[in-house]
Design a protein around this motif. Structure first.
Motif, PDB file in Angstrom:
ATOM      1  N   MET A 188     -70.980  57.864  10.125  1.00  0.00           N
ATOM      2  CA  MET A 188     -69.598  57.461   9.865  1.00  0.00           C
ATOM      3  C   MET A 188     -68.664  57.942  10.971  1.00  0.00           C
ATOM      4  O   MET A 188     -67.763  57.246  11.394  1.00  0.00           O
ATOM      5  CB  MET A 188     -69.123  57.998   8.512  1.00  0.00           C
ATOM      6  N   ALA A 189     -68.909  59.189  11.464  1.00  0.00           N
ATOM      7  CA  ALA A 189     -68.031  59.728  12.494  1.00  0.00           C
ATOM      8  C   ALA A 189     -68.090  58.874  13.752  1.00  0.00           C
ATOM      9  O   ALA A 189     -67.081  58.636  14.400  1.00  0.00           O
ATOM     10  CB  ALA A 189     -68.415  61.177  12.796  1.00  0.00           C
ATOM     11  N   ARG A 190     -69.323  58.420  14.097  1.00  0.00           N
ATOM     12  CA  ARG A 190     -69.456  57.597  15.300  1.00  0.00           C
ATOM     13  C   ARG A 190     -68.703  56.287  15.129  1.00  0.00           C
ATOM     14  O   ARG A 190     -68.063  55.803  16.049  1.00  0.00           O
ATOM     15  CB  ARG A 190     -70.930  57.331  15.578  1.00  0.00           C
ATOM     16  N   SER A 191     -68.790  55.709  13.960  1.00  0.00           N
ATOM     17  CA  SER A 191     -68.109  54.454  13.711  1.00  0.00           C
ATOM     18  C   SER A 191     -66.596  54.621  13.796  1.00  0.00           C
ATOM     19  O   SER A 191     -65.904  53.788  14.367  1.00  0.00           O
ATOM     20  CB  SER A 191     -68.506  53.912  12.325  1.00  0.00           C
ATOM     21  N   ILE A 192     -66.078  55.698  13.231  1.00  0.00           N
ATOM     22  CA  ILE A 192     -64.648  55.958  13.293  1.00  0.00           C
ATOM     23  C   ILE A 192     -64.220  56.215  14.732  1.00  0.00           C
ATOM     24  O   ILE A 192     -63.163  55.738  15.185  1.00  0.00           O
ATOM     25  CB  ILE A 192     -64.274  57.149  12.386  1.00  0.00           C
ATOM     26  N   ALA A 193     -65.037  56.955  15.467  1.00  0.00           N
ATOM     27  CA  ALA A 193     -64.721  57.217  16.879  1.00  0.00           C
ATOM     28  C   ALA A 193     -64.703  55.913  17.672  1.00  0.00           C
ATOM     29  O   ALA A 193     -63.820  55.700  18.518  1.00  0.00           O
ATOM     30  CB  ALA A 193     -65.743  58.185  17.466  1.00  0.00           C
ATOM     31  N   LEU A 213     -56.178  56.477  15.523  1.00  0.00           N
ATOM     32  CA  LEU A 213     -57.069  57.145  14.579  1.00  0.00           C
ATOM     33  C   LEU A 213     -56.672  56.826  13.143  1.00  0.00           C
ATOM     34  O   LEU A 213     -57.530  56.576  12.284  1.00  0.00           O
ATOM     35  CB  LEU A 213     -57.052  58.655  14.814  1.00  0.00           C
ATOM     36  N   ALA A 214     -55.366  56.823  12.862  1.00  0.00           N
ATOM     37  CA  ALA A 214     -54.897  56.516  11.507  1.00  0.00           C
ATOM     38  C   ALA A 214     -55.294  55.102  11.097  1.00  0.00           C
ATOM     39  O   ALA A 214     -55.695  54.862   9.944  1.00  0.00           O
ATOM     40  CB  ALA A 214     -53.381  56.682  11.432  1.00  0.00           C
ATOM     41  N   THR A 215     -55.205  54.158  12.032  1.00  0.00           N
ATOM     42  CA  THR A 215     -55.606  52.780  11.740  1.00  0.00           C
ATOM     43  C   THR A 215     -57.092  52.693  11.442  1.00  0.00           C
ATOM     44  O   THR A 215     -57.522  51.957  10.544  1.00  0.00           O
ATOM     45  CB  THR A 215     -55.262  51.864  12.923  1.00  0.00           C
ATOM     46  N   ALA A 216     -57.903  53.445  12.183  1.00  0.00           N
ATOM     47  CA  ALA A 216     -59.353  53.433  11.965  1.00  0.00           C
ATOM     48  C   ALA A 216     -59.725  54.078  10.636  1.00  0.00           C
ATOM     49  O   ALA A 216     -60.676  53.654   9.969  1.00  0.00           O
ATOM     50  CB  ALA A 216     -60.057  54.140  13.117  1.00  0.00           C
ATOM     51  N   LEU A 217     -58.983  55.101  10.237  1.00  0.00           N
ATOM     52  CA  LEU A 217     -59.303  55.829   9.018  1.00  0.00           C
ATOM     53  C   LEU A 217     -58.819  55.129   7.754  1.00  0.00           C
ATOM     54  O   LEU A 217     -59.416  55.290   6.688  1.00  0.00           O
ATOM     55  CB  LEU A 217     -58.688  57.233   9.074  1.00  0.00           C
ATOM     56  N   PHE A 218     -57.742  54.370   7.854  1.00  0.00           N
ATOM     57  CA  PHE A 218     -57.111  53.808   6.656  1.00  0.00           C
ATOM     58  C   PHE A 218     -58.079  53.035   5.769  1.00  0.00           C
ATOM     59  O   PHE A 218     -58.142  53.281   4.553  1.00  0.00           O
ATOM     60  CB  PHE A 218     -55.918  52.935   7.054  1.00  0.00           C
ATOM     61  N   PRO A 219     -58.857  52.083   6.301  1.00  0.00           N
ATOM     62  CA  PRO A 219     -59.757  51.352   5.403  1.00  0.00           C
ATOM     63  C   PRO A 219     -60.867  52.224   4.821  1.00  0.00           C
ATOM     64  O   PRO A 219     -61.398  51.916   3.751  1.00  0.00           O
ATOM     65  CB  PRO A 219     -60.329  50.244   6.302  1.00  0.00           C
ATOM     66  N   ARG A 220     -61.220  53.320   5.503  1.00  0.00           N
ATOM     67  CA  ARG A 220     -62.261  54.197   4.991  1.00  0.00           C
ATOM     68  C   ARG A 220     -61.812  54.933   3.730  1.00  0.00           C
ATOM     69  O   ARG A 220     -62.605  55.191   2.832  1.00  0.00           O
ATOM     70  CB  ARG A 220     -62.669  55.208   6.051  1.00  0.00           C
ATOM     71  N   TYR A 221     -60.529  55.308   3.689  1.00  0.00           N
ATOM     72  CA  TYR A 221     -60.043  56.064   2.547  1.00  0.00           C
ATOM     73  C   TYR A 221     -60.198  55.290   1.241  1.00  0.00           C
ATOM     74  O   TYR A 221     -60.369  55.876   0.176  1.00  0.00           O
ATOM     75  CB  TYR A 221     -58.578  56.456   2.741  1.00  0.00           C
ATOM     76  N   ALA A 222     -60.116  53.961   1.315  1.00  0.00           N
ATOM     77  CA  ALA A 222     -60.237  53.148   0.104  1.00  0.00           C
ATOM     78  C   ALA A 222     -61.633  53.231  -0.497  1.00  0.00           C
ATOM     79  O   ALA A 222     -61.802  52.994  -1.698  1.00  0.00           O
ATOM     80  CB  ALA A 222     -59.892  51.689   0.413  1.00  0.00           C
ATOM     81  N   SER A 223     -62.628  53.575   0.307  1.00  0.00           N
ATOM     82  CA  SER A 223     -64.007  53.618  -0.176  1.00  0.00           C
ATOM     83  C   SER A 223     -64.515  55.030  -0.421  1.00  0.00           C
ATOM     84  O   SER A 223     -65.662  55.215  -0.820  1.00  0.00           O
ATOM     85  CB  SER A 223     -64.932  52.921   0.837  1.00  0.00           C
ATOM     86  N   GLU A 265     -64.333  58.973  -2.200  1.00  0.00           N
ATOM     87  CA  GLU A 265     -63.840  59.757  -3.327  1.00  0.00           C
ATOM     88  C   GLU A 265     -62.760  60.720  -2.831  1.00  0.00           C
ATOM     89  O   GLU A 265     -62.629  60.966  -1.632  1.00  0.00           O
ATOM     90  CB  GLU A 265     -64.993  60.533  -3.968  1.00  0.00           C
ATOM     91  N   ASP A 266     -62.001  61.279  -3.774  1.00  0.00           N
ATOM     92  CA  ASP A 266     -60.873  62.140  -3.396  1.00  0.00           C
ATOM     93  C   ASP A 266     -61.313  63.305  -2.507  1.00  0.00           C
ATOM     94  O   ASP A 266     -60.664  63.608  -1.497  1.00  0.00           O
ATOM     95  CB  ASP A 266     -60.179  62.671  -4.652  1.00  0.00           C
ATOM     96  N   ASP A 267     -62.408  63.973  -2.891  1.00  0.00           N
ATOM     97  CA  ASP A 267     -62.854  65.131  -2.109  1.00  0.00           C
ATOM     98  C   ASP A 267     -63.289  64.717  -0.704  1.00  0.00           C
ATOM     99  O   ASP A 267     -62.974  65.393   0.281  1.00  0.00           O
ATOM    100  CB  ASP A 267     -64.014  65.827  -2.827  1.00  0.00           C
ATOM    101  N   GLU A 268     -63.990  63.598  -0.600  1.00  0.00           N
ATOM    102  CA  GLU A 268     -64.433  63.115   0.707  1.00  0.00           C
ATOM    103  C   GLU A 268     -63.241  62.717   1.566  1.00  0.00           C
ATOM    104  O   GLU A 268     -63.209  63.000   2.774  1.00  0.00           O
ATOM    105  CB  GLU A 268     -65.361  61.918   0.534  1.00  0.00           C
ATOM    106  N   ALA A 269     -62.261  62.061   0.960  1.00  0.00           N
ATOM    107  CA  ALA A 269     -61.070  61.647   1.704  1.00  0.00           C
ATOM    108  C   ALA A 269     -60.301  62.855   2.214  1.00  0.00           C
ATOM    109  O   ALA A 269     -59.790  62.854   3.342  1.00  0.00           O
ATOM    110  CB  ALA A 269     -60.175  60.788   0.813  1.00  0.00           C
ATOM    111  N   ARG A 270     -60.255  63.910   1.389  1.00  0.00           N
ATOM    112  CA  ARG A 270     -59.534  65.119   1.793  1.00  0.00           C
ATOM    113  C   ARG A 270     -60.231  65.792   2.979  1.00  0.00           C
ATOM    114  O   ARG A 270     -59.571  66.224   3.936  1.00  0.00           O
ATOM    115  CB  ARG A 270     -59.441  66.070   0.605  1.00  0.00           C
ATOM    116  N   VAL A 271     -61.539  65.870   2.931  1.00  0.00           N
ATOM    117  CA  VAL A 271     -62.297  66.471   4.044  1.00  0.00           C
ATOM    118  C   VAL A 271     -62.104  65.650   5.315  1.00  0.00           C
ATOM    119  O   VAL A 271     -61.894  66.203   6.401  1.00  0.00           O
ATOM    120  CB  VAL A 271     -63.789  66.564   3.680  1.00  0.00           C
TER     121      VAL A 271
END
Length: 321
Positions: A1-6, A284-294, A296-302
């Motif tokens: 996931m990190a590579r994809s976001i990068a 970075l915010a644009t890349a992360l935004f769609p990920r947050y929708a998928s 869980e709360d704890d994962e999104a916070r991390v």
């Protein structure tokens, strides 16, 4: 996931950096060809157009969030998923076109006429040019506003390659076409605005083609219940879209009202260059935004804290320089 976001972040940085570098070369040419005052008036027109982009009802971000959530629940190739995304895309697009068309007639037109006639400091010649340039902007407003739905669709599917190709093409043509018109001697605002609109239109058509491709060519459809389900989310986005420009951008209107268009041009050029310093966090915010929708709360916070630490480690040394 990190590579994809990068990877997505890198694409977004490219999509923002290329037009920024182009701006460094085109602005001096604009100032030489059309003059400081006319460039200032052109900046005011684009500022007004961008502010009225709030009449997308926040549906661009709502579409990105909802499509991301749909994609997280089913496989991308699932026909039901593609149908749901297509219905969402067309419902939001048609609603945005309708709302922005109404706003352009009832709000944009009378407000711009009032600003030109009673607020902004303009020479008589420049005042006439601005008034004549308002009409093409009036016709372009619905298209410019619906652009957010196209971008939101591609963002929700994390197709940042398509998103940034379309953005780069549109922004390059938006800069080059008016400059070409000025080189040919058409330096008045109606010609410049018309050329810029034509460039953005081509970029928008490319983005629309990309959306149809990833959604497997859905037919136009509209569902009122679907619109009502995403409007509450879009309403909060709209509040931010209305309030933020008041805090950040109205200084140009005050400068134009008190000092004139040449001072607007002298202010907006360095201002825009400074604002491009936010390219990395925005990308970075644009890349992360769609990920947050998928997530869980704890994962999104991390994920959020990881991104914040990365930005702090990157931006702090650059700011010190």
């Amino acid at each position: 996931m990190a590579r994809s976001i990068a990877h997505s972040t890198l694409l977004n940085v490219s999509g923002r950096a290329i037009p920024a570098f182009l701006l460094l070369f085109t602005v001096p040419l604009y100032l030489h060809l059309i003059g400081v005052a006319r460039y200032g008036a052109l900046s005011i027109l684009w500022l007004a157009l961008g502010y009225f982009g709030a009449f997308d009802l926040g549906l661009g971000r709502a579409v990105a969030q909802r499509i991301s959530k749909i994609a997280a629940q089913k496989k991308v190739s699932d026909p039901l998923q593609l149908r749901a995304q297509g219905e969402l895309f067309w419902t939001a697009l048609l609603a945005t076109l309708a709302a922005s068309s109404l706003a352009s007639i009832l709000l944009f037109w009378p407000l711009m006429i009032w600003l030109v006639r009673h607020v902004l400091v303009l020479s008589q010649e420049l005042r006439q040019e601005v008034q004549h340039a308002i009409l093409p902007l009036l016709l372009f407003l619905p298209l410019a506003t619906s652009l957010s739905v196209l971008l939101g669709t591609l963002e929700g599917r994390e197709r940042f390659d398509y998103l940034n190709i379309g953005q780069i093409v549109g922004l390059l043509l938006y800069q080059v076409f008016p400059l070409s018109a000025a080189f040919l001697g058409y330096i008045t605002l109606p010609y410049l605005v018309g050329a810029a609109i034509f460039g953005r239109l081509l970029g928008s058509l490319l983005l629309f083609r990309f959306c149809i491709r990833i959604l497997d060519g859905p037919f136009p459809t509209f569902h009122w219940k679907l619109l009502r389900s995403i409007l509450p989310y879009g309403a909060w986005i709209t509040v931010s879209a209305v309030v933020s420009p008041i805090m950040n951008l109205t200084d140009r209107f005050f400068i134009g009202a008190q000092l004139g268009m040449s001072f607007v041009a002298r202010y907006v050029v360095p201002f825009n260059l400074v604002m491009y310093g936010g390219i990395l966090p925005q990308s970075l915010a644009t890349a992360l935004f769609p990920r947050y929708a998928s997530l869980e709360d704890d994962e999104a916070r991390v994920t959020m804290f990881t991104a914040m630490r990365m930005l702090a480690a990157t931006i702090s040394p650059l700011s010190g320089c």
